[in-house]
Design an enzyme around this catalytic site. Structure first.
Site, short mmCIF file in Angstrom:
data_model
loop_
_atom_site.label_atom_id
_atom_site.label_comp_id
_atom_site.label_asym_id
_atom_site.label_seq_id
_atom_site.Cartn_x
_atom_site.Cartn_y
_atom_site.Cartn_z
N ASP A 37 0.86 -1.20 0.00
CA ASP A 37 0.00 0.00 0.00
C ASP A 37 0.89 1.23 0.00
OD1 ASP A 37 -2.11 1.99 0.75
OD2 ASP A 37 -3.28 0.21 1.23
N ASP A 60 3.23 1.57 -4.86
CA ASP A 60 2.27 2.37 -5.62
C ASP A 60 1.89 1.59 -6.87
OD1 ASP A 60 0.90 4.09 -7.27
OD2 ASP A 60 2.33 5.75 -7.07
N VAL A 61 0.64 1.17 -6.97
CA VAL A 61 0.22 0.28 -8.07
C VAL A 61 0.32 0.93 -9.45
CG1 VAL A 61 -1.31 -1.17 -6.69
CG2 VAL A 61 -2.24 0.89 -7.80
N ASN A 88 -6.34 -5.24 -5.36
CA ASN A 88 -7.46 -4.64 -4.61
C ASN A 88 -7.39 -3.11 -4.56
OD1 ASN A 88 -9.51 -4.47 -2.23
ND2 ASN A 88 -7.64 -3.55 -1.41
N TYR A 153 -15.16 6.35 -12.99
CA TYR A 153 -14.88 5.19 -12.12
C TYR A 153 -15.46 3.92 -12.75
CZ TYR A 153 -15.11 2.32 -7.80
OH TYR A 153 -15.00 1.33 -6.84
N LYS A 157 -13.74 0.26 -13.84
CA LYS A 157 -14.17 -1.03 -13.26
C LYS A 157 -14.71 -1.99 -14.32
CE LYS A 157 -12.93 -0.24 -8.99
NZ LYS A 157 -11.88 -1.05 -8.34
N THR A 188 -16.29 1.25 4.19
CA THR A 188 -14.83 1.44 4.37
C THR A 188 -14.56 2.95 4.33
OG1 THR A 188 -14.33 1.44 2.00
CG2 THR A 188 -14.33 -0.71 3.11
N THR A 191 -16.02 4.71 1.18
CA THR A 191 -17.43 5.12 1.15
C THR A 191 -17.72 6.14 2.26
OG1 THR A 191 -17.78 2.96 2.17
CG2 THR A 191 -18.60 3.25 -0.06
P1 NAD Z 1 -10.18 1.91 1.11
O1 NAD Z 1 -10.06 3.33 0.71
O2 NAD Z 1 -10.49 1.57 2.53
O3 NAD Z 1 -8.85 1.11 0.71
C1 NAD Z 1 -8.19 1.35 -0.50
C2 NAD Z 1 -6.68 1.23 -0.26
O4 NAD Z 1 -6.01 1.43 -1.51
C3 NAD Z 1 -6.15 2.29 0.71
O5 NAD Z 1 -5.44 1.67 1.76
C4 NAD Z 1 -5.26 3.16 -0.15
O6 NAD Z 1 -4.15 3.69 0.54
C5 NAD Z 1 -4.85 2.17 -1.24
N1 NAD Z 1 -4.36 2.86 -2.43
C6 NAD Z 1 -4.88 3.95 -3.05
N2 NAD Z 1 -4.09 4.31 -4.07
C7 NAD Z 1 -3.08 3.42 -4.12
C8 NAD Z 1 -1.95 3.27 -4.95
N3 NAD Z 1 -1.69 4.13 -5.96
N4 NAD Z 1 -1.11 2.23 -4.72
C9 NAD Z 1 -1.35 1.38 -3.71
N5 NAD Z 1 -2.38 1.48 -2.87
C10 NAD Z 1 -3.24 2.50 -3.08
O7 NAD Z 1 -11.31 1.34 0.13
P2 NAD Z 1 -11.92 -0.13 -0.05
O8 NAD Z 1 -13.37 0.00 -0.04
O9 NAD Z 1 -11.27 -1.12 0.85
O10 NAD Z 1 -11.48 -0.39 -1.57
C11 NAD Z 1 -10.84 -1.58 -2.01
C12 NAD Z 1 -11.25 -1.86 -3.44
O11 NAD Z 1 -12.66 -2.14 -3.48
C13 NAD Z 1 -11.05 -0.71 -4.43
O12 NAD Z 1 -10.56 -1.22 -5.65
C14 NAD Z 1 -12.45 -0.16 -4.63
O13 NAD Z 1 -12.59 0.49 -5.88
C15 NAD Z 1 -13.25 -1.43 -4.54
N6 NAD Z 1 -14.68 -1.25 -4.23
C16 NAD Z 1 -15.07 -0.61 -3.10
C17 NAD Z 1 -16.43 -0.53 -2.80
C18 NAD Z 1 -16.93 0.14 -1.54
O14 NAD Z 1 -18.16 0.36 -1.44
N7 NAD Z 1 -16.09 0.44 -0.56
C19 NAD Z 1 -17.38 -1.09 -3.67
C20 NAD Z 1 -16.92 -1.73 -4.81
C21 NAD Z 1 -15.57 -1.82 -5.08
#
Ligand code: NAD
Length: 260
Positions: A37, A60-61, A88, A153, A157, A188, A191
């Protein structure tokens, strides 16, 4: 619990939220995990908590060099090749089609789409060589249908869902599986940053199971897709969304309202 015994996983965006829950679930099932992360403090704290089963690597992805580094360091720490990659990490940005700044679009593409592609590219050679591997790409319900103010977004996706299928076809003959996960509204920091508890309450009224999800609701699906029990599953798309994509209903909410 040993469904993931002898598995070596990199989980991106694992410092918090769904990624952290996936890391905990993987370790509980016997895997060794790299928590990757950009959020150093949270990532370090999680890895400490998971003890010898996990280590944190800043990553950094969107950066190809960072992928070379994380895979190299992970292989060194594991003492073997990576056999599970969870792509993720992701970001969410709201914006209307006609006003969203292009920088926001580029950021979404760089992290969500490019990050996922680079991840597959980084682990594929070793997985092909060892003829074993499971790549799990996090899409969204926005990879299955559209939502207003989320055009950019949603584009990233849908792309993840499409790339998953193409990569699954390409890598299948090499013993490497690729699947996509499509979470619904999950509580999370992502959201919470967009409407907080009020958004959660609103979301719950739109979901057949009448609640938003938690990271712990999502993690077991990743365990299944990472484990050999899903050995005949590739190119698949798996919703974990409380049933929200099961309906085409025009009606806002689940109480039947005017049509009941
Ligand atoms: P979150 O914000 O809690 O976690 C996301 C993590 O990604 C964070 O720790 C952040 O630091 C990290 N991140 C951001 N940019 C980055 C980068 N350039 N390199 C490495 N790490 C990076 O959110 P989450 O809800 O746990 O999201 C996880 C995944 O689920 C995401 O891909 C999101 O799009 C997807 N998602 C989330 C939801 C939702 O409702 N929360 C719904 C559908 C999909």
């Amino acid at each position: 619990m040993s469904r993931l015994k002898d598995k070596h996983a990199i989980i991106t965006g694992a410092a918090q939220g769904q990624g952290a829950a996936i890391a905990r679930a993987f370790v509980a099932e016997g895997a060794r995990v790299v928590v990757a992360d950009v959020a150093d403090d949270l990532g370090d704290a999680l890895a400490d908590d998971l003890d010898d089963a996990a280590c944190f690597i800043h990553h950094d992805v969107s950066d190809p060099t960072s992928w070379d580094d994380v895979v190299g360091e992970a292989e060194q720490w594991f003492g073997t090749a990576v056999d599970v990659l969870v792509n993720n990490a992701g970001i969410l940005r709201f914006g209307e089609v006609d006003t969203m700044p292009l920088q926001e679009l580029d950021l979404l593409i760089n992290i969500n789409l490019r990050g996922c592609f680079l991840g597959m590219r980084a682990v594929a050679p070793a997985m092909k060589k060892s003829r074993r591997g499971s790549i799990i790409n996090c899409s969204s319900v926005e990879g299955l249908a559209g939502m207003a103010h989320l055009t950019a977004y949603t584009g990233t996706k849908f792309a993840i869902r499409g790339m998953t299928k193409a990569a699954a076809v390409e890598l299948g003959a090499h013993g490497v599986r690729v699947n996509s996960v499509h979470p619904g509204m999950i509580d999370t920091s992502m959201t919470q940053a967009h409407g907080g508890d009020a958004a959660m309450q609103w979301g719950a009224t739109r979901v057949p199971l009448e609640r938003v999800g938690t990271p712990e609701d999502v993690a077991p699906l990743y365990v299944h897709l990472a484990s050999d029990e899903s050995g005949y599953t590739t190119g698949g798309e798996f919703a974990v969304d409380g049933g929200v994509t099961a309906t085409h209903s025009f009606y806002p909410g689940n109480d039947g309202g005017a049509v009941r």
